[in-house]
Design an enzyme around this catalytic site. Structure first.
Site, PDB file in Angstrom:
ATOM      1  N   HIS A   1     -44.188  66.234  17.420  1.00 17.60           N
ATOM      2  CA  HIS A   1     -45.493  66.474  18.060  1.00 17.60           C
ATOM      3  C   HIS A   1     -46.094  67.789  17.525  1.00 17.60           C
ATOM      4  O   HIS A   1     -46.198  68.791  18.234  1.00 17.60           O
ATOM      5  CB  HIS A   1     -45.271  66.549  19.570  1.00 17.60           C
ATOM      6  CG  HIS A   1     -46.477  66.379  20.432  1.00 17.60           C
ATOM      7  ND1 HIS A   1     -47.611  67.139  20.300  1.00 17.60           N
ATOM      8  CD2 HIS A   1     -46.714  65.525  21.450  1.00 17.60           C
ATOM      9  CE1 HIS A   1     -48.483  66.766  21.230  1.00 17.60           C
ATOM     10  NE2 HIS A   1     -47.966  65.796  21.935  1.00 17.60           N
TER      11      HIS A   1
ATOM     12  N   GLU B   1     -49.247  64.041  14.412  1.00 13.25           N
ATOM     13  CA  GLU B   1     -47.840  63.814  14.725  1.00 13.25           C
ATOM     14  C   GLU B   1     -47.290  62.585  14.020  1.00 13.25           C
ATOM     15  O   GLU B   1     -47.827  61.488  14.193  1.00 13.25           O
ATOM     16  CB  GLU B   1     -47.694  63.604  16.241  1.00 13.25           C
ATOM     17  CG  GLU B   1     -48.430  64.628  17.079  1.00 13.25           C
ATOM     18  CD  GLU B   1     -48.632  64.162  18.529  1.00 13.25           C
ATOM     19  OE1 GLU B   1     -47.824  63.356  19.026  1.00 13.25           O
ATOM     20  OE2 GLU B   1     -49.605  64.615  19.163  1.00 13.25           O
TER      21      GLU B   1
HETATM   22  O1  TA6 Z   1     -49.403  63.165  21.593  1.00 12.20           O
HETATM   23  C1  TA6 Z   1     -50.517  63.151  22.420  1.00 12.20           C
HETATM   24  C2  TA6 Z   1     -50.080  63.223  23.878  1.00 12.20           C
HETATM   25  O2  TA6 Z   1     -49.206  62.166  24.169  1.00 12.20           O
HETATM   26  C3  TA6 Z   1     -51.326  63.245  24.749  1.00 12.20           C
HETATM   27  O3  TA6 Z   1     -51.524  62.040  25.454  1.00 12.20           O
HETATM   28  C4  TA6 Z   1     -51.192  64.492  25.588  1.00 12.20           C
HETATM   29  O4  TA6 Z   1     -50.958  64.305  26.905  1.00 12.20           O
HETATM   30  C5  TA6 Z   1     -50.167  65.301  24.820  1.00 12.20           C
HETATM   31  O5  TA6 Z   1     -49.354  64.426  24.113  1.00 12.20           O
HETATM   32  C6  TA6 Z   1     -49.393  66.408  25.499  1.00 12.20           C
HETATM   33  O6  TA6 Z   1     -48.357  65.964  26.291  1.00 12.20           O
HETATM   34  P1  TA6 Z   1     -47.467  66.994  27.100  1.00 12.20           P
HETATM   35  O7  TA6 Z   1     -46.494  66.141  27.886  1.00 12.20           O
HETATM   36  O8  TA6 Z   1     -46.759  67.856  26.109  1.00 12.20           O
HETATM   37  O9  TA6 Z   1     -48.393  67.784  27.977  1.00 12.20           O
END
Ligand code: TA6
Length: 296
Positions: free
Chosen positions: A171, A273
């Protein structure tokens, strides 16, 4: 390197690698090589910083990120594993979003270095705690190459006797100069728009930023390009083992809703990502599967 963390050195791990600690006793691994600098925490084997020599940082870290091991760190490269987003209903209630790897304490593995850079690995294996969340035996290894370019390679090994299935994402929070300065190409022709009821849409040839984005590009190429006029650079994000590239920016309302991101934090980050979000990858007993991303 990350000045606001106020890290002090605990001991040398190799000529360019030090074990560091913050005021709360949280451990960090700091890499200071002639070709690049980087920093990890053992909490999540989470890369917090990467900067190649004579370059602006490639990776963004929230100035208000929380390092008390209570939750995933905002910024850097959280490892989402063994599921992405919400867990499958069959796994049960109350499980953490994006899996448990980013909230687990990993073990430091091997470190080697030469004039080109440092290779360092981190390991996470199943335990009674992980078995309670996900009933599989595994060994997860993150191998990071810190050199002119950054490579993160996540190997999922099935050490059990039944096939395991996983989803994942590296991520990656990338550092940008400003939303209006960037253009992303190579994402692929179609995406699932998570902000519009998961509608499948045709993608424009390039992505520019003028509002929140949460898109899963489901026919990805191997190389995504992030052009940043403000930083006068073009980053290549080269992925392998993925079926999706996720693009995410929370924009201002999203940033305001997060205690661990400054309200203007969205101005200097964009997540791109390497991910597995469609069909879960099946790993047979004794086998491994690798998801990787290289940024150069
Ligand atoms: O990768 C994108 C995502 O899945 C979004 O939907 C957003 O919520 C983000 O990740 C962050 O997630 P987190 O659980 O780290 O706050």
């Amino acid at each position: 390197m990350i000045d606001h963390l106020n890290l002090t050195s605990k001991r040398d791990l190799s000529p360019s690698v030090q074990l560091m600690v913050d005021g709360n006793g949280v451990e960090f691994v700091s890499i200071n090589h002639a070709e690049a600098q980087a920093c990890f925490t053992l909490h999540g084997a989470h890369l917090l910083h990467f900067q190649a020599k004579d370059q602006a940082p490639a990776i963004w870290l929230s100035k208000t990120a929380i390092f008390d091991n209570s939750k995933a760190i905002r910024g850097g490269v959280p490892i989402c594993w063994p599921w992405f987003g919400a867990p499958a209903a069959a796994l049960g209630e109350g499980l953490p979003a994006h899996g448990f790897a980013r909230n687990s304490l990993w073990q430091l593995g091997e470190i080697s270095e030469d004039q080109d850079g440092v290779v360092i690995s981190f390991k996470l294996s199943d335990s009674p705690k992980t078995q309670a969340l996900w009933p599989y035996q595994f060994e997860l290894t993150l191998t990071a190459t810190i050199a002119k370019s950054l490579t993160l390679s996540l190997a999922t090994k099935n050490t059990g006797t039944q096939p395991l299935q996983y989803l994942a994402a590296l991520h990656t929070y990338l550092n940008i100069s400003a939303p209006e300065q960037v253009e992303v190409t190579g994402l692929g022709p179609t995406y699932i728009d998570s902000l519009d009821n998961r509608t499948i849409k045709n993608a424009a040839p390039s992505l520019t930023l003028s509002g929140p984005v949460d898109s899963l590009y489901i026919e990805p190429t191997d190389t995504v390009k992030l052009a940043d006029q403000g930083l006068s650079r073009e980053l290549n994000i080269i992925s392998q083992g993925h079926d999706t590239i996720v693009a995410w920016t929370p924009w201002i309302e999203g940033a305001k809703s997060m205690a661990d991101m400054p309200d203007d934090g969205y101005q200097t980050m964009l997540c791109l990502e390497a991910a597995i979000t469609g069909n879960a990858v099946t790993v047979a007993p004794g086998e491994s599967h690798i998801l990787s991303t290289t940024i150069n």
